[in-house]
Scaffold this active site. Structure first.
Site, PDB file in Angstrom:
ATOM      1  N   THR A 170     -54.439  31.753 -10.164  1.00  0.00           N
ATOM      2  CA  THR A 170     -54.064  32.862  -9.263  1.00  0.00           C
ATOM      3  C   THR A 170     -55.025  32.974  -8.074  1.00  0.00           C
ATOM      4  OG1 THR A 170     -52.983  34.054 -11.040  1.00  0.00           O
ATOM      5  CG2 THR A 170     -53.648  35.368  -9.154  1.00  0.00           C
ATOM      6  N   ILE A 172     -48.669  31.982 -13.455  1.00  0.00           N
ATOM      7  CA  ILE A 172     -49.396  31.300 -12.370  1.00  0.00           C
ATOM      8  C   ILE A 172     -50.801  31.030 -12.904  1.00  0.00           C
ATOM      9  CG2 ILE A 172     -50.293  31.404 -10.015  1.00  0.00           C
ATOM     10  CD1 ILE A 172     -48.029  33.223  -9.222  1.00  0.00           C
ATOM     11  N   ASP A 173     -51.055  29.801 -13.247  1.00  0.00           N
ATOM     12  CA  ASP A 173     -52.396  29.437 -13.693  1.00  0.00           C
ATOM     13  C   ASP A 173     -53.130  28.907 -12.468  1.00  0.00           C
ATOM     14  OD1 ASP A 173     -54.495  29.066 -15.526  1.00  0.00           O
ATOM     15  OD2 ASP A 173     -54.019  26.928 -15.608  1.00  0.00           O
ATOM     16  N   GLU A 230     -49.191  36.032 -20.301  1.00  0.00           N
ATOM     17  CA  GLU A 230     -50.472  36.589 -19.850  1.00  0.00           C
ATOM     18  C   GLU A 230     -50.333  38.003 -19.289  1.00  0.00           C
ATOM     19  OE1 GLU A 230     -52.464  34.570 -16.620  1.00  0.00           O
ATOM     20  OE2 GLU A 230     -54.216  35.846 -16.849  1.00  0.00           O
ATOM     21  N   ASP A 275     -53.883  29.784 -20.980  1.00  0.00           N
ATOM     22  CA  ASP A 275     -54.500  28.880 -19.999  1.00  0.00           C
ATOM     23  C   ASP A 275     -54.312  27.413 -20.393  1.00  0.00           C
ATOM     24  OD1 ASP A 275     -55.740  30.904 -18.355  1.00  0.00           O
ATOM     25  OD2 ASP A 275     -57.301  31.135 -19.884  1.00  0.00           O
ATOM     26  N   ASP A 296     -48.249  31.072 -19.044  1.00  0.00           N
ATOM     27  CA  ASP A 296     -49.104  31.481 -17.935  1.00  0.00           C
ATOM     28  C   ASP A 296     -48.255  31.313 -16.670  1.00  0.00           C
ATOM     29  OD1 ASP A 296     -51.061  32.016 -16.076  1.00  0.00           O
ATOM     30  OD2 ASP A 296     -52.623  30.972 -17.205  1.00  0.00           O
TER      31      ASP A 296
HETATM   32  C1  IPD Z   1     -57.739  30.853 -14.689  1.00  0.00           C
HETATM   33  C2  IPD Z   1     -57.718  29.394 -14.317  1.00  0.00           C
HETATM   34  C3  IPD Z   1     -59.116  28.905 -14.061  1.00  0.00           C
HETATM   35  C4  IPD Z   1     -60.015  29.143 -15.255  1.00  0.00           C
HETATM   36  C5  IPD Z   1     -59.995  30.602 -15.647  1.00  0.00           C
HETATM   37  C6  IPD Z   1     -58.567  31.056 -15.920  1.00  0.00           C
HETATM   38  P1  IPD Z   1     -55.641  32.400 -14.028  1.00  0.00           P
HETATM   39  O1  IPD Z   1     -56.435  31.329 -14.967  1.00  0.00           O
HETATM   40  O2  IPD Z   1     -57.141  28.606 -15.331  1.00  0.00           O
HETATM   41  O3  IPD Z   1     -59.160  27.526 -13.783  1.00  0.00           O
HETATM   42  O4  IPD Z   1     -61.323  28.750 -14.915  1.00  0.00           O
HETATM   43  O5  IPD Z   1     -60.738  30.743 -16.813  1.00  0.00           O
HETATM   44  O6  IPD Z   1     -58.566  32.408 -16.292  1.00  0.00           O
HETATM   45  O7  IPD Z   1     -56.380  33.691 -14.104  1.00  0.00           O
HETATM   46  O8  IPD Z   1     -55.600  31.850 -12.673  1.00  0.00           O
HETATM   47  O9  IPD Z   1     -54.322  32.441 -14.697  1.00  0.00           O
HETATM   48 CA    CA Z   2     -54.686  31.089 -16.587  1.00  0.00          CA
HETATM   49 CA    CA Z   3     -52.358  33.404 -14.780  1.00  0.00          CA
END
Ligand code: IPD
Ligand code: CA
Ligand code: CA
Length: 259
Positions: A83, A80-81, A62, A207, A78
C-alpha cells in the site's frame, strides 16, 4: 478452480489500476501504516466474488474480516500488498490470494496489475508467470546472491536496531539487498529466480499466503527464521532457492543475539 480465482483476481486488479492513477484519500491504521479506499474496495470485490468458486472456506481479509485465521480451510486475502508503494506511485503492488488447507498452502495467486504480472501456483502442478513455468535460481554462493527483505511497520517503529543489525550482517554476505515493499511479490520474485532469497519478520498471514505456494511450486524452500516448516500464523518467513537456505538461516541465527 485456480483459473476461476485468477479471473477474479485479474478483475480486482482493474480497481487497483484505477486507484494507482488517481488522486486518493489516504487513511492511517498506524503512524506509517496506510490504507486507502482502493484497499477496501478491492477486498470487498474479492470477498463478494471468491466464495462462489471457493465453497466451504473461511475468508480472512486484511481490511475487513480478520479472525478465524486457523480455520482448517482458509483463504487469506491481501487486496493491495504494498500500500505504501501504491500511495507513492511505485509500481510494485500485488493483489494476493492464498488458499490453505489444514495449515498447508494448496493454491496461490498474486497479481501485479500495474506491471501485468500474474503469478499462479497449485500444489503439485507447478508455478507460472503469465502462463509460463517458473523456476527458482541456481545460485549456490551467498556472495553471488541478490536478496530481498522488508521492514514491517511495527519493527520500524519499535525496534529499528534489530532490522539494521540483521541487514548489516546479511548485506556483507550477499551481492545486494532490495526492499521492494510487497511481501507477496518478494516471494514471487524468489520463485521467478530474480531474488535468490528473501527474509522478513513480523508478517501477517495475508502478506505471505499467496506467495508461499508459488515459491514451493517453483522449486524453492520456505521456512520460518529457525529453518522450521513455515507456519502461516507464525510471523517470520525465509524463502530461498533451496541451495542457499541453510546459509541464510545460519546468518539470521547469528544475528539473533543482537535482536
Ligand atoms: C506490507 C508489505 C511490505 C512488508 C510489510 C507489509 P501492506 O503489506 O508486504 O513489504 O514489509 O510488513 O505489512 O501493508 O502493504 O499490505
Ligand atoms: Ca500486506
Ligand atoms: Ca495490504
Amino acid at each position: 478452480m485456480l483459473s476461476d480465482i485468477e479471473k477474479i483476481v485479474r478483475e480486482a486488479g482493474v480497481i487497483v489500476c484505477e486507484g494507482f492513477d488517481s488522486a486518493k484519500e489516504v487513511n492511517f491504521k498506524g503512524e506509517i501504516d496506510l490504507v486507502t479506499e482502493y484497499d477496501v474496495r478491492t477486498e470487498k470485490f474479492l470477498l463478494e466474488n471468491l466464495p462462489s468458486v471457493l465453497k466451504g472456506y473461511t475468508f480472512v481479509g486484511e481490511e475487513s474480516s480478520k479472525g478465524n485465521e486457523t480455520a482448517d480451510k482458509c483463504v487469506y486475502i491481501d487486496p493491495i500488498d504494498g500500500t505504501t508503494n501504491f500511495v507513492h506511485g511505485f509500481p510494485f503492488v500485488g493483489v494476493s490470494v492464498g488458499v490453505y488447507e489444514y495449515g498447508k498452502p494448496v493454491m496461490g495467486v498474486v497479481f501485479n496489475p500495474i506491471m501485468d504480472e500474474m503469478f499462479t501456483a497449485e500444489e503439485g502442478k507447478g508455478a507460472f508467470l503469465n502462463g509460463n513455468p517458473l523456476k527458482v535460481s541456481s545460485t549456490d554462493e551467498m556472495l553471488m546472491s541478490l536478496l530481498a527483505t522488508g521492514f514491517p511497520y511495527a519493527s520500524v517503529q519499535d525496534n529499528p536496531d534489530m532490522l539494521m543489525n540483521i541487514l548489516n550482517k546479511v548485506l556483507c554476505f550477499s551481492r545486494g539487498i532490495r526492499r521492494p515493499g510487497s511481501a507477496s511479490l518478494d516471494l514471487c520474485y524468489v520463485a521467478k529466480g530474480v531474488f535468490d532469497g528473501y527474509y522478513e519478520f513480523n508478517l501477517k498471514p495475508w502478506d505471505v499466503a499467496g506467495g508461499i505456494c508459488i515459491v514451493k511450486e517453483a522449486g524453492g524452500m520456505v521456512t520460518d527464521e529457525e529453518g522450521n516448516d513455515h507456519n502461516i500464523i507464525g510471523d517470520s518467513v525465509v524463502a530461498t532457492n533451496g541451495i542457499l537456505h541453510e546459509q541464510l538461516i545460519k546468518l539470521l541465527r547469528e544475528c539473533k543475539c543482537n535482536k
